[in-house]
Design a protein around this motif. Structure first.
Motif, PDB file in Angstrom:
ATOM      1  N   SER A 185       0.820  -1.201   0.000  1.00  0.00           N
ATOM      2  CA  SER A 185       0.000   0.000   0.000  1.00  0.00           C
ATOM      3  C   SER A 185       0.859   1.257   0.000  1.00  0.00           C
ATOM      4  N   CYS A 232      -4.720   7.353   1.301  1.00  0.00           N
ATOM      5  CA  CYS A 232      -4.203   5.994   1.466  1.00  0.00           C
ATOM      6  C   CYS A 232      -2.998   5.996   2.394  1.00  0.00           C
ATOM      7  N   PRO A 237     -10.178   5.729   6.456  1.00  0.00           N
ATOM      8  CA  PRO A 237     -11.108   4.608   6.217  1.00  0.00           C
ATOM      9  C   PRO A 237     -11.492   4.504   4.745  1.00  0.00           C
ATOM     10  N   LEU A 238     -11.747   3.265   4.310  1.00  0.00           N
ATOM     11  CA  LEU A 238     -12.114   2.901   2.955  1.00  0.00           C
ATOM     12  C   LEU A 238     -10.919   2.888   1.990  1.00  0.00           C
ATOM     13  N   PHE A 239      -9.721   3.190   2.485  1.00  0.00           N
ATOM     14  CA  PHE A 239      -8.537   3.116   1.653  1.00  0.00           C
ATOM     15  C   PHE A 239      -7.625   2.006   2.153  1.00  0.00           C
ATOM     16  N   SER A 240      -6.692   1.552   1.270  1.00  0.00           N
ATOM     17  CA  SER A 240      -5.863   0.402   1.622  1.00  0.00           C
ATOM     18  C   SER A 240      -4.956   0.670   2.824  1.00  0.00           C
ATOM     19  N   TYR A 242      -5.771   2.151   5.516  1.00  0.00           N
ATOM     20  CA  TYR A 242      -6.542   1.845   6.735  1.00  0.00           C
ATOM     21  C   TYR A 242      -6.585   0.346   6.984  1.00  0.00           C
ATOM     22  N   ALA A 243      -6.769  -0.437   5.927  1.00  0.00           N
ATOM     23  CA  ALA A 243      -6.804  -1.888   6.073  1.00  0.00           C
ATOM     24  C   ALA A 243      -5.445  -2.426   6.537  1.00  0.00           C
TER      25      ALA A 243
END
Length: 244
Positions: A185, A232, A237-240, A242-243
């Motif tokens: 990412s 990112c 949130p909702l971006f890689s 965050y994951a």
């Protein structure tokens, strides 16, 4: 090679990367001579049977020092911000992507093995990661030029990944998949930011933030790509990021 600063940045990159590559090659050959194999999954079991522990620690330290130089990690980080600032934007983006996809995974895996074999090494690597992360962020805050700022942030992000993996090793909760996804990412986010910076510089013919300020208002495509990469990178949130 158009300016003296570009020549100095290129010379610094060559010194660090050539020396780092030689160190990694020598350390790897030394490890193979001591252990008879180089698979990460077998290094721990083979290290138990190794009768020359000081030589084993020295070989691992040499390899990791070389990877520090290749990846621009504190305290062998000085070449990275200069190279990112002086290289053409596509070349700088490719450099950061190569570090994220090749250099950093090797560093994190080697560091985790070294820390598992010799626990004090984890504390040293953790300290380097934390210091590099903080120093990179502080230097980025003081930079008036966008590309140099991104170079310091790239060094800081690599150090942060190293600190995270060493923390996981020390706590007994390894996070290899999370570290790999985080690096992927970060690599794509930095590549996109550097390409956007080159795009903005072509439009305004300047590297300085005060000149580039507001350039996104005139170019909505540039603004959208830059904003997505920045979100990112910041872990929104909702971006890689965050994951990861």
């Amino acid at each position: 090679w158009e300016t003296a600063a570009a020549r100095r940045a290129a010379a610094s990159l060559l010194r660090y990367t050539v020396a780092g590559g030689v160190a990694v090659l020598m350390g790897t050959a030394w490890l193979y001579r001591l252990l008879g194999g180089l698979r990460y999954t077998e290094l721990l079991s083979r290290s138990v049977l190794c009768g020359d522990k000081p030589a084993l620690y020295a070989a691992l330290a040499l390899s990791i020092a070389g990877l520090f130089a290749l990846c621009g990690i504190f305290p062998l980080h000085h070449w990275l911000p200069r190279a990112v600032a002086q290289a053409p934007a596509p070349v700088a983006a490719l450099l950061c992507a190569a570090i994220a996809r090749a250099g950093m995974p090797a560093l994190l895996a080697s560091g985790a093995v070294f820390a598992s074999i010799y626990q004090p090494a984890a504390l040293v690597l953790l300290a380097c990661g934390l210091l590099g992360m903080l120093w990179g962020m502080l230097r980025a805050l003081r930079e008036p030029e966008l590309r140099t700022l991104l170079g310091w942030l790239a060094s800081s992000a690599g150090a942060a990944a190293l600190a995270a993996v060493m923390s996981a090793v020390l706590s007994g909760h390894p996070g290899g998949y999370a570290a790999a996804f985080s690096l992927l990412s970060l690599g794509y986010a930095f590549a996109a930011l550097l390409l956007c910076s080159g795009w903005a510089e072509q439009l305004l013919h300047s590297h300085e933030l005060r000149v580039l300020q507001g350039s996104g208002r005139k170019n909505p495509q540039l603004r959208a790509v830059f904003a997505a990469a920045a979100l990112c990178l910041s872990g929104a949130p909702l971006f890689s990021g965050y994951a990861a």
